[in-house]
Design a protein around this motif. Structure first.
Motif, PDB file in Angstrom:
ATOM      1  N   GLY A   1       0.784  -1.225   0.000  1.00 16.20           N
ATOM      2  CA  GLY A   1       0.000   0.000   0.000  1.00 16.20           C
ATOM      3  C   GLY A   1       0.816   1.275   0.000  1.00 16.20           C
ATOM      4  O   GLY A   1       0.322   2.328   0.404  1.00 16.20           O
ATOM      5  N   LEU A   2       2.055   1.219  -0.468  1.00 15.69           N
ATOM      6  CA  LEU A   2       2.904   2.403  -0.481  1.00 15.69           C
ATOM      7  C   LEU A   2       2.602   3.297  -1.682  1.00 15.69           C
ATOM      8  O   LEU A   2       2.096   2.847  -2.710  1.00 15.69           O
ATOM      9  CB  LEU A   2       4.379   2.007  -0.513  1.00 15.69           C
ATOM     10  N   GLN A   3       2.962   4.571  -1.536  1.00 20.97           N
ATOM     11  CA  GLN A   3       2.899   5.536  -2.628  1.00 20.97           C
ATOM     12  C   GLN A   3       4.312   5.793  -3.160  1.00 20.97           C
ATOM     13  O   GLN A   3       5.310   5.445  -2.516  1.00 20.97           O
ATOM     14  CB  GLN A   3       2.279   6.855  -2.137  1.00 20.97           C
ATOM     15  N   THR A   4       4.397   6.423  -4.311  1.00 23.04           N
ATOM     16  CA  THR A   4       5.707   6.721  -4.908  1.00 23.04           C
ATOM     17  C   THR A   4       6.602   7.483  -3.941  1.00 23.04           C
ATOM     18  O   THR A   4       7.793   7.184  -3.803  1.00 23.04           O
ATOM     19  CB  THR A   4       5.520   7.534  -6.200  1.00 23.04           C
ATOM     20  N   TYR A   5       6.037   8.489  -3.260  1.00 21.50           N
ATOM     21  CA  TYR A   5       6.857   9.316  -2.378  1.00 21.50           C
ATOM     22  C   TYR A   5       7.315   8.562  -1.128  1.00 21.50           C
ATOM     23  O   TYR A   5       8.228   9.001  -0.446  1.00 21.50           O
ATOM     24  CB  TYR A   5       6.132  10.604  -1.993  1.00 21.50           C
ATOM     25  N   ASP A   6       6.684   7.419  -0.806  1.00 19.10           N
ATOM     26  CA  ASP A   6       7.131   6.610   0.325  1.00 19.10           C
ATOM     27  C   ASP A   6       8.405   5.827   0.022  1.00 19.10           C
ATOM     28  O   ASP A   6       9.165   5.506   0.939  1.00 19.10           O
ATOM     29  CB  ASP A   6       6.052   5.586   0.717  1.00 19.10           C
ATOM     30  N   ILE A   7       8.614   5.481  -1.247  1.00 20.11           N
ATOM     31  CA  ILE A   7       9.649   4.499  -1.569  1.00 20.11           C
ATOM     32  C   ILE A   7      10.740   5.014  -2.491  1.00 20.11           C
ATOM     33  O   ILE A   7      11.814   4.400  -2.583  1.00 20.11           O
ATOM     34  CB  ILE A   7       8.998   3.233  -2.179  1.00 20.11           C
ATOM     35  N   ALA A   8      10.544   6.144  -3.171  1.00 21.00           N
ATOM     36  CA  ALA A   8      11.543   6.596  -4.151  1.00 21.00           C
ATOM     37  C   ALA A   8      12.902   6.830  -3.513  1.00 21.00           C
ATOM     38  O   ALA A   8      13.932   6.342  -4.010  1.00 21.00           O
ATOM     39  CB  ALA A   8      11.043   7.863  -4.855  1.00 21.00           C
ATOM     40  N   ALA A   9      12.959   7.586  -2.425  1.00 20.13           N
ATOM     41  CA  ALA A   9      14.247   7.842  -1.774  1.00 20.13           C
ATOM     42  C   ALA A   9      14.868   6.571  -1.214  1.00 20.13           C
ATOM     43  O   ALA A   9      16.069   6.328  -1.409  1.00 20.13           O
ATOM     44  CB  ALA A   9      14.093   8.902  -0.690  1.00 20.13           C
ATOM     45  N   PRO A  10      14.113   5.710  -0.504  1.00 19.79           N
ATOM     46  CA  PRO A  10      14.715   4.449  -0.061  1.00 19.79           C
ATOM     47  C   PRO A  10      15.279   3.600  -1.196  1.00 19.79           C
ATOM     48  O   PRO A  10      16.321   2.961  -1.025  1.00 19.79           O
ATOM     49  CB  PRO A  10      13.549   3.748   0.644  1.00 19.79           C
ATOM     50  N   ILE A  11      14.628   3.586  -2.351  1.00 19.08           N
ATOM     51  CA  ILE A  11      15.172   2.828  -3.478  1.00 19.08           C
ATOM     52  C   ILE A  11      16.577   3.318  -3.821  1.00 19.08           C
ATOM     53  O   ILE A  11      17.514   2.525  -3.956  1.00 19.08           O
ATOM     54  CB  ILE A  11      14.256   2.941  -4.711  1.00 19.08           C
ATOM     55  N   ALA A  12      16.730   4.624  -3.984  1.00 23.30           N
ATOM     56  CA  ALA A  12      18.033   5.172  -4.377  1.00 23.30           C
ATOM     57  C   ALA A  12      19.096   4.902  -3.323  1.00 23.30           C
ATOM     58  O   ALA A  12      20.241   4.552  -3.655  1.00 23.30           O
ATOM     59  CB  ALA A  12      17.902   6.677  -4.637  1.00 23.30           C
ATOM     60  N   VAL A  13      18.755   5.045  -2.043  1.00 21.24           N
ATOM     61  CA  VAL A  13      19.735   4.842  -0.971  1.00 21.24           C
ATOM     62  C   VAL A  13      20.112   3.369  -0.860  1.00 21.24           C
ATOM     63  O   VAL A  13      21.302   3.017  -0.773  1.00 21.24           O
ATOM     64  CB  VAL A  13      19.176   5.374   0.362  1.00 21.24           C
ATOM     65  N   ILE A  14      19.127   2.491  -0.865  1.00 23.59           N
ATOM     66  CA  ILE A  14      19.402   1.064  -0.691  1.00 23.59           C
ATOM     67  C   ILE A  14      20.163   0.496  -1.877  1.00 23.59           C
ATOM     68  O   ILE A  14      21.113  -0.281  -1.701  1.00 23.59           O
ATOM     69  CB  ILE A  14      18.086   0.302  -0.448  1.00 23.59           C
ATOM     70  N   GLU A  15      19.772   0.859  -3.093  1.00 23.79           N
ATOM     71  CA  GLU A  15      20.495   0.351  -4.256  1.00 23.79           C
ATOM     72  C   GLU A  15      21.944   0.840  -4.268  1.00 23.79           C
ATOM     73  O   GLU A  15      22.854   0.087  -4.629  1.00 23.79           O
ATOM     74  CB  GLU A  15      19.769   0.742  -5.533  1.00 23.79           C
ATOM     75  N   ALA A  16      22.182   2.076  -3.851  1.00 22.53           N
ATOM     76  CA  ALA A  16      23.549   2.589  -3.780  1.00 22.53           C
ATOM     77  C   ALA A  16      24.374   1.823  -2.757  1.00 22.53           C
ATOM     78  O   ALA A  16      25.596   1.668  -2.918  1.00 22.53           O
ATOM     79  CB  ALA A  16      23.533   4.075  -3.444  1.00 22.53           C
ATOM     80  N   ALA A  17      23.715   1.319  -1.704  1.00 25.78           N
ATOM     81  CA  ALA A  17      24.412   0.587  -0.644  1.00 25.78           C
ATOM     82  C   ALA A  17      24.580  -0.889  -0.961  1.00 25.78           C
ATOM     83  O   ALA A  17      25.170  -1.630  -0.154  1.00 25.78           O
ATOM     84  CB  ALA A  17      23.649   0.747   0.672  1.00 25.78           C
ATOM     85  N   GLY A  18      24.065  -1.341  -2.112  1.00 24.37           N
ATOM     86  CA  GLY A  18      24.241  -2.729  -2.526  1.00 24.37           C
ATOM     87  C   GLY A  18      23.021  -3.602  -2.366  1.00 24.37           C
ATOM     88  O   GLY A  18      23.089  -4.812  -2.631  1.00 24.37           O
ATOM     89  N   GLY A  19      21.893  -3.026  -1.955  1.00 25.28           N
ATOM     90  CA  GLY A  19      20.679  -3.799  -1.778  1.00 25.28           C
ATOM     91  C   GLY A  19      19.802  -3.797  -3.017  1.00 25.28           C
ATOM     92  O   GLY A  19      20.187  -3.315  -4.084  1.00 25.28           O
TER      93      GLY A  19
END
Length: 275
Positions: free
Chosen positions: A219-237
């Motif tokens: 039930g997430l919205q775009t603004y809930d997950i966009a920043a976590p995507i960028a941070v986690i992918e940069a960290a190797g996740g």
């Protein structure tokens, strides 16, 4: 990747994007902390049938960030939780969640945060998860994954692979969306070593920092997950939906420390049909 995307993701452009993102986070810190734990803080509900709070802190923080973008990046689009969408002409969109965890903010707990992401046609590629009260800032982008805070500056790196039986899993609400989604989540959680609730965006920051293995939500919205995507992918996740597809638009989301534990978790979650 298009020629425009190559241009917007080159090192010089990324330096400029990060400067703007940090300016936004700095402004949101001031705006949110002006209201945090104040006796005068109250909340309206955005929904008639359930309590979905919004406070003056939410509105003030988004307005402060939009004012900076109007000055520094007038041609970029904006998608914000409180003020909606403003179209741009540059091919870039700033995605803003001025307070992720407004229930926590209203309750005085310190793990709410400010989410800032910059996206192009391929999705979010610069992200900040900022914790104003704690003073931690988690930043991710091409070639950059770091946290700054009370303990100084450190690189972000997700955890190494481990079996589900040794994993730590987080989600925000025990019900996790619909009954079917909640059943799938709890089926997965029973296979993990430790389950924790209620951290909002801070759970994603902890995953990027190598503290936990999985965050699973629905039930997430775009603004809930966009920043976590960028941070986690940069960290190797890795961050996807529950079928392994893109999670940029929100919905059912799984964030994992590595591809191995992501695959293990997907085998359990994929038993739930799409709504």
């Amino acid at each position: 990747m298009t020629d425009r995307e190559k241009t917007t993701r080159n090192p010089e452009a990324l330096t400029a994007h990060l400067a703007v993102a940090n300016a936004l986070a700095d402004a949101a810190r001031v705006a949110t902390l002006a209201w945090f734990r104040r006796p005068s803080l109250s909340a309206d509900s955005k929904e008639a049938d359930r309590f979905d709070p919004v406070t003056e802190g939410d509105r003030a923080a988004e307005d402060a960030m939009r004012a900076i973008l109007a000055d520094l990046r007038p041609n970029d689009g904006i998608l914000g939780e409180e003020r909606g969408r403003a179209e741009g002409s540059s091919g870039l969109t700033w995605i803003l969640d001025p307070i992720d965890g407004t229930r926590g903010f209203l309750s005085g707990t310190p793990t709410w945060g400010v989410l800032i992401a910059l996206a192009d046609a391929e999705g979010p590629f610069v992200g900040i998860i900022d914790q104003p009260y704690i003073g931690e800032r988690f930043t991710g982008g091409p070639g950059l994954a770091e946290v700054t805070g009370p303990l100084g500056t450190a690189a972000l790196a997700t955890r190494a692979p481990r079996p589900l039986s040794e994993a730590i899993i987080f989600t925000t609400f025990p019900e996790v969306g619909t009954p079917a989604e909640g059943e799938a989540f709890h089926r997965l959680a029973t296979q993990c070593r430790l389950l924790r609730y209620g951290m909002d965006c801070y759970a994603y920051a902890l995953l990027a920092a190598g503290q936990i293995d999985l965050v699973v939500e629905a039930g997430l919205q775009t603004y809930d997950i966009a920043a976590p995507i960028a941070v986690i992918e940069a960290a190797g996740g890795i961050v996807t939906d529950w079928t392994g597809g893109p999670a940029h638009q929100g919905g059912r989301v799984i964030a994992a420390a590595n591809a191995e534990i992501h695959a293990q978790a997907l085998k359990v979650l994929s038993l739930t049909p799409r709504a």
